[in-house]
Design a protein around this motif. Structure first.
Motif, PDB file in Angstrom:
ATOM      1  N   MET A 100      37.178  20.981  23.055  1.00 22.26           N
ATOM      2  CA  MET A 100      36.487  22.092  23.697  1.00 22.26           C
ATOM      3  C   MET A 100      37.304  22.646  24.861  1.00 22.26           C
ATOM      4  SD  MET A 100      32.778  21.919  25.562  1.00 22.26           S
ATOM      5  CE  MET A 100      33.454  20.961  26.930  1.00 22.26           C
ATOM      6  N   LEU A 101      37.827  21.744  25.703  1.00 26.80           N
ATOM      7  CA  LEU A 101      38.577  22.176  26.880  1.00 26.80           C
ATOM      8  C   LEU A 101      39.885  22.860  26.490  1.00 26.80           C
ATOM      9  CD1 LEU A 101      38.057  19.053  29.186  1.00 26.80           C
ATOM     10  CD2 LEU A 101      36.963  21.291  29.396  1.00 26.80           C
ATOM     11  N   LEU A 102      40.595  22.266  25.554  1.00 26.24           N
ATOM     12  CA  LEU A 102      41.886  22.836  25.162  1.00 26.24           C
ATOM     13  C   LEU A 102      41.722  24.141  24.403  1.00 26.24           C
ATOM     14  CD1 LEU A 102      43.682  19.538  24.109  1.00 26.24           C
ATOM     15  CD2 LEU A 102      44.092  20.876  26.174  1.00 26.24           C
ATOM     16  N   LEU A 103      40.758  24.183  23.502  1.00 31.78           N
ATOM     17  CA  LEU A 103      40.522  25.409  22.740  1.00 31.78           C
ATOM     18  C   LEU A 103      40.026  26.524  23.661  1.00 31.78           C
ATOM     19  CD1 LEU A 103      40.737  26.407  19.842  1.00 31.78           C
ATOM     20  CD2 LEU A 103      38.355  25.743  19.492  1.00 31.78           C
ATOM     21  N   GLY A 104      39.195  26.170  24.629  1.00 30.44           N
ATOM     22  CA  GLY A 104      38.740  27.163  25.605  1.00 30.44           C
ATOM     23  C   GLY A 104      39.885  27.708  26.434  1.00 30.44           C
ATOM     24  N   GLY A 105      40.861  26.826  26.760  1.00 33.63           N
ATOM     25  CA  GLY A 105      42.029  27.280  27.500  1.00 33.63           C
ATOM     26  C   GLY A 105      42.866  28.263  26.707  1.00 33.63           C
ATOM     27  N   LEU A 106      42.930  28.069  25.385  1.00 28.68           N
ATOM     28  CA  LEU A 106      43.667  29.003  24.541  1.00 28.68           C
ATOM     29  C   LEU A 106      42.908  30.309  24.334  1.00 28.68           C
ATOM     30  CD1 LEU A 106      44.982  26.563  21.774  1.00 28.68           C
ATOM     31  CD2 LEU A 106      46.322  27.629  23.600  1.00 28.68           C
ATOM     32  N   LEU A 107      41.592  30.230  24.322  1.00 26.98           N
ATOM     33  CA  LEU A 107      40.783  31.432  24.134  1.00 26.98           C
ATOM     34  C   LEU A 107      40.787  32.310  25.376  1.00 26.98           C
ATOM     35  CD1 LEU A 107      38.700  33.139  22.548  1.00 26.98           C
ATOM     36  CD2 LEU A 107      36.918  31.611  23.442  1.00 26.98           C
ATOM     37  N   LYS A 108      40.852  31.717  26.552  1.00 28.31           N
ATOM     38  CA  LYS A 108      40.715  32.480  27.796  1.00 28.31           C
ATOM     39  C   LYS A 108      41.614  33.710  27.879  1.00 28.31           C
ATOM     40  CE  LYS A 108      41.008  34.286  31.698  1.00 28.31           C
ATOM     41  NZ  LYS A 108      41.269  35.562  31.086  1.00 28.31           N
ATOM     42  N   PRO A 109      42.933  33.628  27.577  1.00 29.33           N
ATOM     43  CA  PRO A 109      43.763  34.834  27.727  1.00 29.33           C
ATOM     44  C   PRO A 109      43.398  35.958  26.768  1.00 29.33           C
ATOM     45  CG  PRO A 109      45.118  32.848  27.609  1.00 29.33           C
ATOM     46  CD  PRO A 109      43.732  32.455  27.205  1.00 29.33           C
ATOM     47  N   LEU A 110      42.564  35.649  25.776  1.00 30.54           N
ATOM     48  CA  LEU A 110      42.181  36.662  24.791  1.00 30.54           C
ATOM     49  C   LEU A 110      40.918  37.413  25.201  1.00 30.54           C
ATOM     50  CD1 LEU A 110      42.862  34.538  21.593  1.00 30.54           C
ATOM     51  CD2 LEU A 110      44.386  36.202  22.693  1.00 30.54           C
ATOM     52  N   LEU A 111      40.324  37.024  26.328  1.00 32.72           N
ATOM     53  CA  LEU A 111      39.184  37.763  26.869  1.00 32.72           C
ATOM     54  C   LEU A 111      39.377  37.946  28.367  1.00 32.72           C
ATOM     55  CD1 LEU A 111      37.131  35.573  28.476  1.00 32.72           C
ATOM     56  CD2 LEU A 111      36.698  34.889  26.123  1.00 32.72           C
ATOM     57  N   SER A 112      38.762  38.970  28.914  1.00 35.29           N
ATOM     58  CA  SER A 112      38.973  39.260  30.332  1.00 35.29           C
ATOM     59  C   SER A 112      37.794  40.036  30.901  1.00 35.29           C
ATOM     60  CB  SER A 112      40.262  40.066  30.520  1.00 35.29           C
ATOM     61  OG  SER A 112      40.470  40.357  31.886  1.00 35.29           O
ATOM     62  N   TRP A 113      36.924  39.344  31.617  1.00 37.35           N
ATOM     63  CA  TRP A 113      35.830  39.999  32.325  1.00 37.35           C
ATOM     64  C   TRP A 113      36.156  40.169  33.804  1.00 37.35           C
ATOM     65  CZ3 TRP A 113      32.255  43.207  33.154  1.00 37.35           C
ATOM     66  CH2 TRP A 113      31.359  43.070  34.202  1.00 37.35           C
ATOM     67  N   ARG A 114      36.666  39.123  34.425  1.00 37.78           N
ATOM     68  CA  ARG A 114      36.892  39.186  35.871  1.00 37.78           C
ATOM     69  C   ARG A 114      37.827  40.333  36.248  1.00 37.78           C
ATOM     70  NH1 ARG A 114      39.092  34.353  39.933  1.00 37.78           N
ATOM     71  NH2 ARG A 114      39.846  35.759  41.554  1.00 37.78           N
ATOM     72  N   MET A 115      38.946  40.487  35.533  1.00 42.78           N
ATOM     73  CA  MET A 115      39.888  41.553  35.867  1.00 42.78           C
ATOM     74  C   MET A 115      39.244  42.920  35.682  1.00 42.78           C
ATOM     75  SD  MET A 115      43.777  42.255  34.502  1.00 42.78           S
ATOM     76  CE  MET A 115      43.276  42.739  32.843  1.00 42.78           C
ATOM     77  N   LEU A 116      38.495  43.101  34.587  1.00 44.68           N
ATOM     78  CA  LEU A 116      37.811  44.373  34.359  1.00 44.68           C
ATOM     79  C   LEU A 116      36.829  44.666  35.483  1.00 44.68           C
ATOM     80  CD1 LEU A 116      37.030  46.801  32.569  1.00 44.68           C
ATOM     81  CD2 LEU A 116      35.454  45.267  31.355  1.00 44.68           C
ATOM     82  N   ARG A 117      36.011  43.669  35.823  1.00 45.59           N
ATOM     83  CA  ARG A 117      35.036  43.839  36.908  1.00 45.59           C
ATOM     84  C   ARG A 117      35.711  44.202  38.217  1.00 45.59           C
ATOM     85  NH1 ARG A 117      32.999  38.348  39.165  1.00 45.59           N
ATOM     86  NH2 ARG A 117      35.115  38.563  40.014  1.00 45.59           N
ATOM     87  N   ASP A 118      36.782  43.467  38.563  1.00 39.31           N
ATOM     88  CA  ASP A 118      37.451  43.689  39.839  1.00 39.31           C
ATOM     89  C   ASP A 118      38.144  45.049  39.888  1.00 39.31           C
ATOM     90  OD1 ASP A 118      36.570  41.197  40.542  1.00 39.31           O
ATOM     91  OD2 ASP A 118      38.516  40.208  40.387  1.00 39.31           O
ATOM     92  N   GLU A 119      38.721  45.478  38.769  1.00 44.38           N
ATOM     93  CA  GLU A 119      39.398  46.768  38.742  1.00 44.38           C
ATOM     94  C   GLU A 119      38.402  47.918  38.931  1.00 44.38           C
ATOM     95  OE1 GLU A 119      42.526  47.792  38.640  1.00 44.38           O
ATOM     96  OE2 GLU A 119      43.329  45.764  38.729  1.00 44.38           O
ATOM     97  N   VAL A 120      37.253  47.826  38.266  1.00 44.34           N
ATOM     98  CA  VAL A 120      36.239  48.875  38.411  1.00 44.34           C
ATOM     99  C   VAL A 120      35.683  48.872  39.834  1.00 44.34           C
ATOM    100  CG1 VAL A 120      33.968  49.644  37.642  1.00 44.34           C
ATOM    101  CG2 VAL A 120      35.672  48.901  35.967  1.00 44.34           C
ATOM    102  N   ARG A 121      35.443  47.709  40.370  1.00 48.50           N
ATOM    103  CA  ARG A 121      34.944  47.608  41.744  1.00 48.50           C
ATOM    104  C   ARG A 121      35.956  48.187  42.729  1.00 48.50           C
ATOM    105  NH1 ARG A 121      33.363  41.736  42.834  1.00 48.50           N
ATOM    106  NH2 ARG A 121      31.508  42.316  41.635  1.00 48.50           N
TER     107      ARG A 121
END
Length: 321
Positions: A100-121
């Motif tokens: 779970m931890l390793l697969l989640g680490g690989l999935l993370k770069p394929l999604l991005s909420w924080r950057m989108l939120r921060d850029e709009v803010r």
């Protein structure tokens, strides 16, 4: 579970990986560019795109350009999907928690909420300083000419990007991860990146993409079709049934078969107008968005991400009972 005779994570591990990826995104944001798989996808597409598209002003070769673009896209997708598949297989081991931890680490770069939120803010913060600062900041989010935008149009551009990219950067990658594991999420992000770089009718960056980018645009349309509507459902929330006719009507005002759904849902939910000069105007009877609407839109989209996290946690715990 197994794929072609090799073990694959069970649904509880996949659900837990989504929760891990969302947590990593919230805490750390984006990995360095040199380690970011989407940056690598963009580098490939940029290099190959110059070969399959034609220079502006040169004679068109529709058949050659279309099939060259389709072949180059397909080779890249096969490479991305294959690497993701082998990486996911390497994560399969005796410990479900480690998977779970390793697969989640690989999935993370394929999604991005924080950057989108921060850029709009940050666009709203910049607008509070000056219109020019707001224009420069929103220019990081959109490809249109920002020099002619007024304050309302800058805010509309930021909010439209927020809604559309909530699907492209969060909901759709998770949807395809749930359907096809890490290869599904990786190929979707590749397809979405290809559409952003190649999917233009006409000229961009000194190249003509009318034919070379057509395959990329159509594949992205197909892969985003259902996730875009699910994103609109999440944004609308409890108002979905009541507002569905209005959301559907607004979605049809855009050229994209998908982008208008989350944008229309946000416009209708907040009662605001969202437009791109000369291209579309959503919810024209709504009011002009104000600073408070940016905060409200971020809360609304954040609730969609929160709902995904809750669903992932429920799936993980339910699968381990």
């Amino acid at each position: 579970m197994s794929v072609i005779g090799l073990p694959t994570p069970d649904p509880a591990v996949l659900a837990g990986a989504v929760l891990v990826a969302l947590t990593l995104d919230l805490v750390w944001g984006e990995p360095p560019a040199r380690l970011h798989p989407v940056v690598a996808m963009g580098a490939y597409l940029g290099a190959v795109g110059r070969r399959v598209s034609r220079a502006s002003g040169t004679p068109a070769r529709p058949c050659f350009e279309f099939w060259s673009g389709a072949l180059a896209w397909s080779l890249g997708a096969a490479l991305v999907g294959g690497l993701a598949w082998f990486a996911a297989q390497a994560m399969v081991g005796p410990s479900a928690v480690w998977q779970m931890l390793l697969l989640g680490g690989l999935l993370k770069p394929l999604l991005s909420w924080r950057m989108l939120r921060d850029e709009v803010r940050s666009v709203e913060v910049a607008l509070a300083q000056s219109l020019e600062a707001g224009r420069q900041r929103v220019g990081r989010l959109v490809s249109r000419d920002v020099a002619v935008l007024d304050e309302t149009q800058v805010r509309e551009a930021a909010l439209s990007t927020l809604a559309e990219n909530l699907n492209d950067s969060v909901v759709a990658p998770i949807f395809w991860f749930a359907i096809a594991g890490l290869p599904g999420a990786a190929v979707y992000r590749y397809a979405n990146t290809a559409d952003a770089m190649w999917g233009y009718l006409g000229e961009r960056g000194g190249r003509d993409w009318t034919w070379a980018g057509r395959w990329a645009a159509r594949v992205d349309d197909g892969l985003s079709w259902l996730p875009a509507r699910l994103t609109a459902l999440g944004i609308a929330g409890a108002t979905w049934v009541r507002n569905f006719p209005a959301i559907r009507a607004e979605a049809r005002r855009t050229l994209s078969p998908n982008g208008g759904w989350p944008m229309g849902a946000l416009a209708v939910r907040l009662g605001i107008r969202l437009g791109k000069p000369g291209v579309y105007l959503l919810n024209p009877s709504g009011r002009s968005p104000e600073a408070a609407d940016t905060a409200a839109a971020l809360r609304r989209c954040g609730s969609v991400v929160g709902a995904l996290a809750v669903l992932a946690a429920g799936g993980m715990l339910g699968g381990w009972r």
